[in-house]
Design a protein around this motif. Structure first.
Motif, PDB file in Angstrom:
ATOM      1  N   ILE A   1      -2.711   8.745 -15.036  1.00  0.00           N
ATOM      2  CA  ILE A   1      -1.288   9.635 -14.764  1.00  0.00           C
ATOM      3  C   ILE A   1       0.032   8.627 -15.196  1.00  0.00           C
ATOM      4  O   ILE A   1       0.893   9.189 -15.666  1.00  0.00           O
ATOM      5  CB  ILE A   1      -1.485   9.595 -13.122  1.00  0.00           C
ATOM      6  CG1 ILE A   1      -2.389  10.788 -12.736  1.00  0.00           C
ATOM      7  CG2 ILE A   1       0.154  10.099 -12.564  1.00  0.00           C
ATOM      8  CD1 ILE A   1      -2.225  11.311 -11.283  1.00  0.00           C
TER       9      ILE A   1
ATOM     10  N   HIS B   1      -0.531  -1.981  -5.694  1.00  0.00           N
ATOM     11  CA  HIS B   1      -1.019  -0.932  -4.718  1.00  0.00           C
ATOM     12  C   HIS B   1      -2.473  -1.174  -4.288  1.00  0.00           C
ATOM     13  O   HIS B   1      -2.809  -0.973  -3.229  1.00  0.00           O
ATOM     14  CB  HIS B   1      -1.011   0.411  -5.430  1.00  0.00           C
ATOM     15  CG  HIS B   1      -1.564   1.584  -4.597  1.00  0.00           C
ATOM     16  ND1 HIS B   1      -0.718   1.759  -3.392  1.00  0.00           N
ATOM     17  CD2 HIS B   1      -2.880   2.116  -4.450  1.00  0.00           C
ATOM     18  CE1 HIS B   1      -1.390   2.872  -2.814  1.00  0.00           C
ATOM     19  NE2 HIS B   1      -2.656   2.889  -3.349  1.00  0.00           N
TER      20      HIS B   1
ATOM     21  N   LEU C   1       7.855   2.614 -13.137  1.00  0.00           N
ATOM     22  CA  LEU C   1       8.998   3.050 -13.832  1.00  0.00           C
ATOM     23  C   LEU C   1      10.069   1.995 -13.864  1.00  0.00           C
ATOM     24  O   LEU C   1      10.863   1.779 -14.918  1.00  0.00           O
ATOM     25  CB  LEU C   1       9.497   4.405 -13.072  1.00  0.00           C
ATOM     26  CG  LEU C   1       8.641   5.692 -13.468  1.00  0.00           C
ATOM     27  CD1 LEU C   1       9.444   6.858 -12.657  1.00  0.00           C
ATOM     28  CD2 LEU C   1       8.804   6.047 -15.024  1.00  0.00           C
ATOM     29  N   VAL C   2      10.147   1.212 -12.903  1.00  0.00           N
ATOM     30  CA  VAL C   2      11.106   0.241 -12.611  1.00  0.00           C
ATOM     31  C   VAL C   2      10.835  -0.879 -13.672  1.00  0.00           C
ATOM     32  O   VAL C   2      11.553  -1.306 -14.541  1.00  0.00           O
ATOM     33  CB  VAL C   2      11.223  -0.225 -11.284  1.00  0.00           C
ATOM     34  CG1 VAL C   2      12.006  -1.692 -11.376  1.00  0.00           C
ATOM     35  CG2 VAL C   2      11.899   0.680 -10.347  1.00  0.00           C
TER      36      VAL C   2
ATOM     37  N   ARG D   1       0.974  -1.318  -0.037  1.00  0.00           N
ATOM     38  CA  ARG D   1      -0.153   0.127  -0.191  1.00  0.00           C
ATOM     39  C   ARG D   1       0.906   1.444   0.163  1.00  0.00           C
ATOM     40  O   ARG D   1       0.454   2.205  -0.463  1.00  0.00           O
ATOM     41  CB  ARG D   1      -0.826   0.030   1.308  1.00  0.00           C
ATOM     42  CG  ARG D   1      -2.196   0.986   1.058  1.00  0.00           C
ATOM     43  CD  ARG D   1      -3.228   0.830   2.284  1.00  0.00           C
ATOM     44  NE  ARG D   1      -2.420   0.913   3.708  1.00  0.00           N
ATOM     45  CZ  ARG D   1      -2.409  -0.108   4.364  1.00  0.00           C
ATOM     46  NH1 ARG D   1      -2.797  -1.178   4.294  1.00  0.00           N
ATOM     47  NH2 ARG D   1      -1.917   0.317   5.546  1.00  0.00           N
ATOM     48  N   ALA D   2       2.076   1.249   0.739  1.00  0.00           N
ATOM     49  CA  ALA D   2       2.923   2.248   0.746  1.00  0.00           C
ATOM     50  C   ALA D   2       3.485   2.722  -0.487  1.00  0.00           C
ATOM     51  O   ALA D   2       4.159   3.775  -0.676  1.00  0.00           O
ATOM     52  CB  ALA D   2       3.803   1.989   1.858  1.00  0.00           C
ATOM     53  N   VAL D   3       3.955   1.677  -1.490  1.00  0.00           N
ATOM     54  CA  VAL D   3       4.580   1.880  -2.360  1.00  0.00           C
ATOM     55  C   VAL D   3       3.781   2.778  -3.518  1.00  0.00           C
ATOM     56  O   VAL D   3       2.847   2.275  -3.762  1.00  0.00           O
ATOM     57  CB  VAL D   3       5.086   0.754  -3.358  1.00  0.00           C
ATOM     58  CG1 VAL D   3       6.343   1.076  -4.406  1.00  0.00           C
ATOM     59  CG2 VAL D   3       5.520  -0.362  -2.276  1.00  0.00           C
ATOM     60  N   PRO D   4       4.316   3.910  -3.927  1.00  0.00           N
ATOM     61  CA  PRO D   4       3.375   4.500  -4.719  1.00  0.00           C
ATOM     62  C   PRO D   4       3.621   4.038  -6.379  1.00  0.00           C
ATOM     63  O   PRO D   4       4.624   3.486  -6.681  1.00  0.00           O
ATOM     64  CB  PRO D   4       4.209   5.968  -4.836  1.00  0.00           C
ATOM     65  CG  PRO D   4       5.123   6.193  -3.887  1.00  0.00           C
ATOM     66  CD  PRO D   4       5.428   4.928  -3.324  1.00  0.00           C
ATOM     67  N   GLU D   5       2.297   3.964  -7.037  1.00  0.00           N
ATOM     68  CA  GLU D   5       2.453   3.265  -8.165  1.00  0.00           C
ATOM     69  C   GLU D   5       3.575   3.524  -9.329  1.00  0.00           C
ATOM     70  O   GLU D   5       4.227   2.684  -9.803  1.00  0.00           O
ATOM     71  CB  GLU D   5       1.104   3.399  -8.917  1.00  0.00           C
ATOM     72  CG  GLU D   5      -0.140   2.787  -8.457  1.00  0.00           C
ATOM     73  CD  GLU D   5      -0.976   3.938  -7.767  1.00  0.00           C
ATOM     74  OE1 GLU D   5      -0.547   5.068  -7.498  1.00  0.00           O
ATOM     75  OE2 GLU D   5      -2.064   3.555  -7.640  1.00  0.00           O
ATOM     76  N   ILE D   6       4.081   4.923  -9.391  1.00  0.00           N
ATOM     77  CA  ILE D   6       4.658   5.229 -10.185  1.00  0.00           C
ATOM     78  C   ILE D   6       6.195   4.627 -10.220  1.00  0.00           C
ATOM     79  O   ILE D   6       6.794   4.472 -11.026  1.00  0.00           O
ATOM     80  CB  ILE D   6       4.935   6.646 -10.237  1.00  0.00           C
ATOM     81  CG1 ILE D   6       5.343   7.370 -11.387  1.00  0.00           C
ATOM     82  CG2 ILE D   6       5.781   7.174  -9.000  1.00  0.00           C
ATOM     83  CD1 ILE D   6       5.344   8.873 -11.357  1.00  0.00           C
ATOM     84  N   VAL D   7       6.502   4.204  -9.050  1.00  0.00           N
ATOM     85  CA  VAL D   7       7.825   3.592  -8.614  1.00  0.00           C
ATOM     86  C   VAL D   7       7.846   2.321  -9.227  1.00  0.00           C
ATOM     87  O   VAL D   7       8.783   2.238  -9.984  1.00  0.00           O
ATOM     88  CB  VAL D   7       8.064   3.464  -7.241  1.00  0.00           C
ATOM     89  CG1 VAL D   7       9.387   2.720  -7.006  1.00  0.00           C
ATOM     90  CG2 VAL D   7       8.098   4.852  -6.289  1.00  0.00           C
TER      91      VAL D   7
ATOM     92  N   MET E   1      -0.290  -2.028 -15.358  1.00  0.00           N
ATOM     93  CA  MET E   1      -1.233  -2.606 -14.579  1.00  0.00           C
ATOM     94  C   MET E   1      -0.785  -3.238 -13.560  1.00  0.00           C
ATOM     95  O   MET E   1      -1.206  -3.342 -12.514  1.00  0.00           O
ATOM     96  CB  MET E   1      -1.686  -3.858 -15.874  1.00  0.00           C
ATOM     97  CG  MET E   1      -2.701  -4.589 -15.455  1.00  0.00           C
ATOM     98  SD  MET E   1      -2.997  -6.130 -16.288  1.00  0.00           S
ATOM     99  CE  MET E   1      -1.557  -7.143 -16.054  1.00  0.00           C
TER     100      MET E   1
ATOM    101  N   PHE F   1      11.440  -0.216 -17.469  1.00  0.00           N
ATOM    102  CA  PHE F   1      13.073  -0.361 -17.677  1.00  0.00           C
ATOM    103  C   PHE F   1      13.190  -1.827 -18.182  1.00  0.00           C
ATOM    104  O   PHE F   1      13.863  -2.192 -19.143  1.00  0.00           O
ATOM    105  CB  PHE F   1      13.799   0.256 -16.647  1.00  0.00           C
ATOM    106  CG  PHE F   1      15.075  -0.353 -16.873  1.00  0.00           C
ATOM    107  CD1 PHE F   1      16.039   0.354 -17.766  1.00  0.00           C
ATOM    108  CD2 PHE F   1      16.038  -1.208 -15.743  1.00  0.00           C
ATOM    109  CE1 PHE F   1      17.253  -0.100 -17.949  1.00  0.00           C
ATOM    110  CE2 PHE F   1      17.195  -1.376 -16.022  1.00  0.00           C
ATOM    111  CZ  PHE F   1      17.797  -0.668 -17.041  1.00  0.00           C
ATOM    112  N   VAL F   2      12.504  -2.682 -17.212  1.00  0.00           N
ATOM    113  CA  VAL F   2      12.620  -4.203 -17.927  1.00  0.00           C
ATOM    114  C   VAL F   2      11.892  -4.592 -18.714  1.00  0.00           C
ATOM    115  O   VAL F   2      12.118  -5.197 -19.758  1.00  0.00           O
ATOM    116  CB  VAL F   2      12.388  -5.068 -16.250  1.00  0.00           C
ATOM    117  CG1 VAL F   2      12.547  -6.600 -16.684  1.00  0.00           C
ATOM    118  CG2 VAL F   2      13.356  -4.674 -15.188  1.00  0.00           C
TER     119      VAL F   2
END
Lengths: 443, 294
Positions: free
Chosen positions: B238, B174, B154-155, B145-151, B168, B158-159
């Motif tokens: 977003i 989240h 983005l990672v 829940r604490a991890v923002p989706e954007i993080v 998705m 890259f992969v």
């Protein structure tokens, strides 16, 4: 109802019951079937089969390896000469003159011996490089203007050596050697996050905690603790001061945005609540404003406001403020509609003026709802502020996206991710604690 | 009211005079007011200094910017009005992107909700499969829940490369955490009797949950999931902006073309606005039906 009618009634009821059970049975299978069908559609709409080709597993390997290890480059410039030792090959990780890691021995201005784990050893002497691989033999490489010359002990070049006229890459578990016309590079991998505490130019680098806390003064100019703190805080690789500022900025965006929205929404909510705004037209207008502000996505507000205010935390705070004004307005006005009339009447009967009526009759009733909503949004907006910061350019969100876009500082990315999670969890705990203190625990 | 307080206080304290009680009451009120005043001062100071700091670190200041707030929207509106005839056609053009954004939101809500059901059942006391591990599953929910989706997005970009799948997965993770917390609150209010009944006839844990718990909690689950779907549409728009497909990506492109193409920006704005309002209305209608009936 008479007895004669009871018999057909029962059979009708039975039929109805059978029909309903049959319907439920269909639903029990139909509902999962619809979900499954939708997932199959999405599977192909998102081109998941093609994903396997596009996925860059080597990128994933780099990412994972980089989060728990780092490499140190020992480089010889083959064009202009000169040796250079740097963590991750970056200028800010450059070993100063006269300082080397203990596994590198500089034997001259153009030569060095690099010890890699498990007995591997690389000796660089000008353009000539020799790589001793235990159990295989010595590989000799010479870099010249005409091309790279490679000599291996056996007949064939093994597949862990990638050789062409312009570039030779030798990859072993112990480390990597790359020779091009421009430079000869040796990579040695080490566990951990490089230079997390102190940069290489700091006198405290390589000193133990005990040494710093209780040992003699390391830097004669400064006290140990103050000096260590200063060097840690200004660490060029990790920029702890900037990171702390960025986290502060993100929290500031969430705080200013949430509180500002609550302050703007409260008076407007009175105008939208039936009990306090007798004029239907005002009510209707204010409510439509709330709906509009909520309907225009935070993304759009962010983009529009960034045009006017430029990148930075103020833009992020205003984007949160505008979006949440609509949500708060709706919640607050609903809370105001549900206010108990008796308390207001009671205050009224003591001869209170309208302001006193609001202050003592209305506010105490809605305050718990308002506060708990505001605090709940404060926590969730900390997360939004990270995302908005990535778009408007402010706070930890910006640092995170920048670190990801360079595609090599994954240790910094994982550091920021840990910090963001810690920040959100801290805000979650803090808002819960504050809610407990201000309006008492639930239940 | 005054009389009532007096009576209760006298009967409790026994022997205190009204004057004593009044002075004690006034003292308490003063203290409460003082605390309230201090809190207010701290709050105002925080807001003011926060404003100054944020203003100082922003590229354009607040007071300069506030006069320009309507410049950009009016530019967009002017251009959109000029090319008004284009807008319906452009909106049709952007429909596939909108559908992709909606699909990302729907798929991630579904996957996230399924994960949330499992996590919440595993972390509710009395229902957990492994009662010792409830704490572990709770922490898992807290972290996701604490991890923002954007993080995560983005990672994963890259992969996995760009496209809807990273978004998705990011939103689903989240969602699993956010819904898991709400679901486990619902589970705590579920009656354990059907579960015990099923257990007495030898049902497995899966059967007990599917037949004993899910029918009780399904309406609440659905209502929370619908609300989440609404939130996830916004999140998916977003994430498109930072490079994972859908309408957000188109919006970013339309922006970077700059002046002269603002009719496209306007078309996307309208499309997104209408979608969000429509989903908001539909979902609140169904949520009222789901939870209002009892």
């Amino acid at each position: 109802m008479t007895a004669t009618l009871a018999a057909p009634d029962i059979s009708a009821m039975q039929q109805g019951a059978v029909r309903r059970i049959a319907g439920k049975r269909w639903a029990a299978f139909g509902f999962p079937a619809v979900i499954l069908a939708y997932m199959v559609y999405v599977f192909f709409a998102f081109d998941v089969p093609g994903l396997a080709e596009r996925a860059r597993m080597d990128n994933a390997a780099v990412l994972v390896a980089d989060t728990y290890s780092y490499k140190t480059h020992v480089t010889r410039d083959n064009r202009n000469g000169g040796m250079r030792i740097a963590v991750e090959g970056e200028n800010k990780g450059l070993y100063p003159e006269g300082k080397t890691p203990d596994w590198v021995e500089l034997t001259g201005p153009e030569s060095a011996v690099v010890d890699l784990p498990e007995g591997h050893r690389v000796s660089i002497d000008g353009p000539n490089t020799r790589f001793d691989v235990p159990g295989y033999g010595t590989i000799a490489i010479t870099a010249a203007r005409s091309g790279i010359d490679l000599q291996v002990p056996g007949q064939d070049v093994p597949d862990w050596i990638n050789a062409s006229n312009a570039r030779v890459t030798i990859t072993t578990d112990a480390g990597r050697v790359i020779v091009t016309k421009a430079r000869t590079e040796v990579f040695r991998y080490s566990l951990g996050w490089e230079l997390f505490w102190f940069g290489l130019d700091s006198p405290y680098h390589g000193q133990g905690l005990g040494q710093i806390l209780f040992g003699d003064r390391i830097d004669p100019e400064r006290g140990n603790l103050a000096g260590a703190w200063q060097d840690f805080w200004t660490n060029p690789m990790w920029r702890h001061a900037d990171v702390a500022w960025a986290i502060g900025e993100t929290i500031l965006m969430a705080f200013l945005g949430t509180m500002g929205a609550a302050i703007v929404a409260l008076p407007l909510a009175f105008l939208a609540a039936k009990r306090f705004a007798p004029l239907a037209a005002t009510r209707f207008a204010v409510r439509r404003v709330f709906d509009f502000v909520r309907g225009v996505d935070a993304l759009i507000w962010t983009v529009v406001l960034a045009r006017a205010f430029g990148p930075g935390p103020m833009t992020g705070a205003l984007a949160i403020l505008v979006t949440d004004t609509g949500t708060f307005g709706k919640i607050f006005s609903e809370a105001l509609e549900n206010v108990d009339e008796k308390q207001i009447e009671g205050i009224n009967s003591t001869g209170a003026n309208p302001i006193q009526r609001y202050r003592f009759g209305v506010i105490p009733q809605v305050m718990p709802v308002l506060l708990s909503q505001v605090l709940y949004f404060l926590e969730s907006n900390t997360r939004s502020a990270t995302v908005i910061g990535a778009i408007t350019g402010g706070g930890i969100g910006l640092m995170l996206t920048q670190a990801i876009q360079t595609q090599k500082d994954w240790e910094e990315v994982s550091y920021y991710i840990v910090l963001v999670i810690a920040m959100v969890m801290l805000m979650d705990w803090f808002s819960g604690w504050l809610r407990g203190r201000l309006i008492g625990r639930r239940g | 009211m005054q009389g009532m307080t007096d009576m209760t206080d006298v009967s409790l304290g026994g022997g205190g005079t009204t004057a004593d009680i009044q002075s004690a009451y006034m003292e308490m009120t003063h203290r409460k007011r003082m605390y309230g005043g201090i809190l207010l001062v701290v709050f105002v100071a925080l807001m003011a200094s926060g404003f100054v700091v944020a203003d100082g670190r922003n590229a354009g200041g607040f007071w300069n910017g506030i006069t320009n707030v309507f410049d950009f929207p009016s530019e967009v509106v002017a251009e959109a009005a000029e090319n008004g005839a284009n807008i319906p056609g452009l909106m049709v053009n952007y429909l596939p992107s909108l559908i992709e954004t909606l699909n990302i939101a729907a798929a991630s809500t579904l996957i996230g909700a399924l994960a949330a059901i499992l996590l919440s059942l595993l972390s509710t006391r009395g229902l957990a499969r492994w009662p010792r591990l409830t704490g572990l599953f709770r922490r898992m929910m807290d972290i996701s829940r604490a991890v923002p989706e954007i993080v995560i997005a983005l990672v994963l970009i890259f992969v996995l490369g760009g496209g809807p799948v990273p978004a998705m997965i990011a939103i689903a993770i989240h969602t699993a955490g956010a819904l898991g917390k709400l679901f486990s609150e619902v589970n705590e209010n579920a009656s354990l009797k059907p579960v015990e009944g099923l257990e007495s006839v030898g049902a497995t844990w899966g059967q007990r949950m599917v037949l004993g718990v899910i029918p009780q909690v399904a309406p609440n689950y659905l209502s929370y999931a619908l609300l989440r779907f609404e939130i996830n549409i916004r999140a998916s728009a977003i994430l498109g902006f930072v490079g994972s497909g859908g309408i957000g990506y188109d919006l970013k492109n339309a922006f970077s073309w700059g002046q002269g193409r603002y009719d496209e920006v306007a078309a996307i704005f309208i499309l997104l606005f209408l979608t969000i309002v429509a989903v908001d209305q539909i979902s609140s209608h169904y949520r009222n039906r789901l939870t209002g009936s009892h």
